[in-house]
Design an enzyme around this catalytic site. Sequence first.
Site, PDB file in Angstrom:
ATOM      1  N   CYS A  13     -29.333 -27.526  22.207  1.00 28.07           N
ATOM      2  CA  CYS A  13     -28.450 -26.380  22.438  1.00 28.07           C
ATOM      3  C   CYS A  13     -28.384 -25.598  21.125  1.00 28.07           C
ATOM      4  CB  CYS A  13     -27.075 -26.811  22.943  1.00 28.07           C
ATOM      5  SG  CYS A  13     -26.036 -27.715  21.758  1.00 28.07           S
ATOM      6  N   ASN A  16     -25.595 -28.087  18.529  1.00 31.84           N
ATOM      7  CA  ASN A  16     -25.684 -29.541  18.676  1.00 31.84           C
ATOM      8  C   ASN A  16     -24.332 -30.236  18.561  1.00 31.84           C
ATOM      9  OD1 ASN A  16     -27.249 -32.315  16.958  1.00 31.84           O
ATOM     10  ND2 ASN A  16     -27.151 -32.004  19.155  1.00 31.84           N
ATOM     11  N   CYS A  18     -21.951 -29.566  21.485  1.00 30.66           N
ATOM     12  CA  CYS A  18     -21.378 -29.514  22.843  1.00 30.66           C
ATOM     13  C   CYS A  18     -22.381 -29.965  23.899  1.00 30.66           C
ATOM     14  CB  CYS A  18     -20.888 -28.104  23.180  1.00 30.66           C
ATOM     15  SG  CYS A  18     -19.581 -27.455  22.132  1.00 30.66           S
ATOM     16  N   ARG A  19     -23.266 -29.058  24.269  1.00 33.61           N
ATOM     17  CA  ARG A  19     -24.134 -29.299  25.414  1.00 33.61           C
ATOM     18  C   ARG A  19     -25.223 -30.331  25.169  1.00 33.61           C
ATOM     19  NH1 ARG A  19     -25.606 -23.162  26.284  1.00 33.61           N
ATOM     20  NH2 ARG A  19     -25.452 -23.285  24.018  1.00 33.61           N
ATOM     21  N   SER A  20     -25.916 -30.256  24.043  1.00 36.52           N
ATOM     22  CA  SER A  20     -27.022 -31.199  23.835  1.00 36.52           C
ATOM     23  C   SER A  20     -26.551 -32.635  23.605  1.00 36.52           C
ATOM     24  CB  SER A  20     -27.972 -30.725  22.730  1.00 36.52           C
ATOM     25  OG  SER A  20     -27.317 -30.516  21.515  1.00 36.52           O
ATOM     26  N   ASP A 122     -22.416 -22.010  27.457  1.00 36.13           N
ATOM     27  CA  ASP A 122     -21.817 -22.558  26.241  1.00 36.13           C
ATOM     28  C   ASP A 122     -20.299 -22.567  26.392  1.00 36.13           C
ATOM     29  OD1 ASP A 122     -21.085 -23.328  23.713  1.00 36.13           O
ATOM     30  OD2 ASP A 122     -22.332 -21.855  22.683  1.00 36.13           O
TER      31      ASP A 122
END
Length: 151
Positions: A13, A16, A18-20, A122
């Site tokens: 993401c 690095n 939140c999403r990943s 995001d």
Amino acid sequence: MVAAPAFHILFVCMGNICRSPTAEAVMRRLVVDAGLESEFSLASAGTGAWHAGQRPDTRAQAAAALRGLELTGRARSVTDRDFVDFDLILAVDDDNLSRLKELAPPDATATIRKLADEDVPDPYYGGASGFDDVFDQIEAACRKLLAELRA
């Protein structure tokens, strides 16, 4: 002698945090639940370095904890070496996919693509509920990915 993992996957993401890391944790659980942990090497990174060294966002950690997961590790940026060390680099959205393609060195061997057909939004600038929605979207995408890789 223990065989090397068959699948080396990097989730990416922007920062690095939140999403990943969420995708890495979700996929790790799915792999463990399927008894395939020896087949996979999983990691996450960001296309930017704003949060390098930081733990995952507390809201992402809370969303994961509600599902019995722990987000571990520290934020890091994608490196040139990642494009050779990983077989599959999965971006969470079109912007990060484009950035990965720009960052890929000439000797890149990894397949670079999106985690899901739809962008994973995001949640960083929103409220806690956005992290729950992102978690659900990532979980569905990781289930689909695992089924694809097992086929």
